[in-house]
Scaffold this motif. Structure first.
Motif, PDB file in Angstrom:
ATOM      1  N   GLY A 145       0.790  -1.227   0.000  1.00 55.08           N
ATOM      2  CA  GLY A 145       0.000   0.000   0.000  1.00 55.08           C
ATOM      3  C   GLY A 145       0.821   1.277   0.000  1.00 55.08           C
ATOM      4  N   ILE A 146       2.115   1.145  -0.256  1.00 58.65           N
ATOM      5  CA  ILE A 146       2.981   2.330  -0.329  1.00 58.65           C
ATOM      6  C   ILE A 146       2.815   2.989  -1.690  1.00 58.65           C
ATOM      7  CG2 ILE A 146       5.389   3.123  -0.324  1.00 58.65           C
ATOM      8  CD1 ILE A 146       4.819   2.083   2.373  1.00 58.65           C
ATOM      9  N   GLU A 147       2.667   4.313  -1.722  1.00 56.56           N
ATOM     10  CA  GLU A 147       2.646   5.028  -3.001  1.00 56.56           C
ATOM     11  C   GLU A 147       4.070   5.126  -3.523  1.00 56.56           C
ATOM     12  OE1 GLU A 147       0.432   8.679  -3.112  1.00 56.56           O
ATOM     13  OE2 GLU A 147       1.263   9.262  -5.067  1.00 56.56           O
ATOM     14  N   LEU A 148       4.329   4.394  -4.589  1.00 56.37           N
ATOM     15  CA  LEU A 148       5.681   4.314  -5.160  1.00 56.37           C
ATOM     16  C   LEU A 148       5.674   4.940  -6.542  1.00 56.37           C
ATOM     17  CD1 LEU A 148       8.615   3.161  -5.475  1.00 56.37           C
ATOM     18  CD2 LEU A 148       7.545   1.040  -6.300  1.00 56.37           C
ATOM     19  N   HIS A 149       6.605   5.863  -6.777  1.00 57.84           N
ATOM     20  CA  HIS A 149       6.794   6.398  -8.120  1.00 57.84           C
ATOM     21  C   HIS A 149       8.229   6.177  -8.563  1.00 57.84           C
ATOM     22  CE1 HIS A 149       2.829   8.076  -8.457  1.00 57.84           C
ATOM     23  NE2 HIS A 149       2.954   8.683  -7.295  1.00 57.84           N
ATOM     24  N   SER A 150       8.375   5.249  -9.501  1.00 55.36           N
ATOM     25  CA  SER A 150       9.685   4.947 -10.096  1.00 55.36           C
ATOM     26  C   SER A 150       9.743   5.678 -11.429  1.00 55.36           C
ATOM     27  CB  SER A 150       9.820   3.440 -10.320  1.00 55.36           C
ATOM     28  OG  SER A 150       9.564   2.731  -9.125  1.00 55.36           O
ATOM     29  N   LEU A 151      10.772   6.494 -11.612  1.00 54.46           N
ATOM     30  CA  LEU A 151      10.812   7.326 -12.818  1.00 54.46           C
ATOM     31  C   LEU A 151      11.156   6.513 -14.063  1.00 54.46           C
ATOM     32  CD1 LEU A 151      12.392  10.604 -11.401  1.00 54.46           C
ATOM     33  CD2 LEU A 151       9.998   9.876 -11.479  1.00 54.46           C
ATOM     34  N   ALA A 152      11.795   5.382 -13.861  1.00 53.09           N
ATOM     35  CA  ALA A 152      12.040   4.451 -14.976  1.00 53.09           C
ATOM     36  C   ALA A 152      12.004   3.048 -14.391  1.00 53.09           C
ATOM     37  CB  ALA A 152      13.390   4.718 -15.635  1.00 53.09           C
ATOM     38  N   ILE A 153      11.260   2.158 -15.045  1.00 46.85           N
ATOM     39  CA  ILE A 153      11.178   0.767 -14.592  1.00 46.85           C
ATOM     40  C   ILE A 153      11.768  -0.120 -15.682  1.00 46.85           C
ATOM     41  CG2 ILE A 153       9.688  -1.111 -13.802  1.00 46.85           C
ATOM     42  CD1 ILE A 153       7.633   0.951 -12.935  1.00 46.85           C
TER      43      ILE A 153
END
Lengths: 196, 196
Positions: free
Chosen positions: A170-178
């Motif tokens: 449930g963590i809001e994760l934003h990866s700029l490149a996956i």
């Protein structure tokens, strides 16, 4: 984030053992202009969160975090340290993090004065692979009673489980490149469609 | 730099063994606004130098260096690493630095690709005391054939010999605050008159 993906394609080097070298712009030599674009992007992605502090871990996270902080109203940055230093008080939150690179546990500490129940924390780092470092930083926040507003990473290795573990929790994760796949023979890098 | 001196007086803590704790704003928690003011000050002090790259050493130097780089036209920052990493090539400049904190030598490396004879380098760090780290970074520059344009540090311990050694060697050194004496009993800090 297209700019980061393009840069990884241009200057990233794929090596055996799922190693992606991005040391010419991210974690040895640093492109400050790119870091500012990354910071602006996280500020956009986390704009609905009330963030009062950025937490990262030495060493590669520090540059990313301090540049990003400028896009969050110059909020304080705290970097967790990897070993005990004589310059620290005895009053620290501590956790153990397993390093797959060095095949050993190391201790990660943050002074209790700098991480408290009043803090709304954005965790930033350069890489997310198995998630050991992020989980350690989240653990420090939980010990402090701080609120984890989210996690931002520059590059997520999507073929490892760290990112999905965080999302499932449930963590809001934003990866700029996956990066979903890398081929050490051709150097080809496959990015996940991640147009946020 | 009066702003930094004032901040050290307000938030610095003097401890036994000539330890000055500035971890609430400089090297554990980071005040990004202060770092920008420091970066602007170094840009002013080094304005007659042609600087193409900033070199620092992990971990505390990184935040200072990337923020400062913004005041030098977003030139690249390179941070030297303290141990060998499997993510590095074999192609590195290496030097040994003695740590008075840990009473041991450690190896400092920079990839040869990121430090060359074309570079005009400003070395930045948080502290200058005996000068071991600065001398190590200068040694790396000399190995690379790079030109050392100067050294900037936030806090110089003026009662140790590192600063005077650099000045005697003809290095342009700008320390934003020079502590000439500290009293661990009263907490009093005496700054050198350094109105540049």
């Amino acid at each position: 984030m297209k700019e980061l993906e393009d840069r990884i394609r241009r200057d990233g080097i794929v090596r055996a053992g799922d190693v992606l070298k991005v040391d010419s712009f991210l974690n040895h030599q640093i492109d400050v202009r790119l870091f500012n674009d990354m910071g602006a992007e996280w500020a956009r992605l986390f704009k609905d969160r009330h963030i009062t502090k950025i937490l990262t871990i030495e060493a590669s996270g520090i540059g990313i975090a301090v540049i990003a902080a400028q896009h969050f109203g110059n909020i304080p940055v705290v970097f967790a340290k990897k070993t005990e230093s004589i310059n620290l008080d005895g009053e620290q939150w501590t956790t153990k993090v397993y390093s797959f690179t060095h095949k050993a546990y190391y201790t990660v500490i943050v002074a209790k004065r700098f991480l408290t129940a009043d803090d709304h924390v954005l965790i930033l780092d350069d890489f997310l692979a198995n998630g050991a470092a992020s989980s350690g930083l989240i653990d420090l926040c939980h010990q402090a009673g701080a609120t984890v507003e989210g996690v931002g990473v520059a590059i997520e290795k999507g073929f490892q489980h760290g990112g999905d573990d965080l999302r499932r929790a449930g963590i809001e994760l934003h990866s700029l490149a996956i990066v979903d796949a890398m081929d050490e023979n051709t150097g080809a890098i496959t990015f996940r469609d991640n147009d946020e």
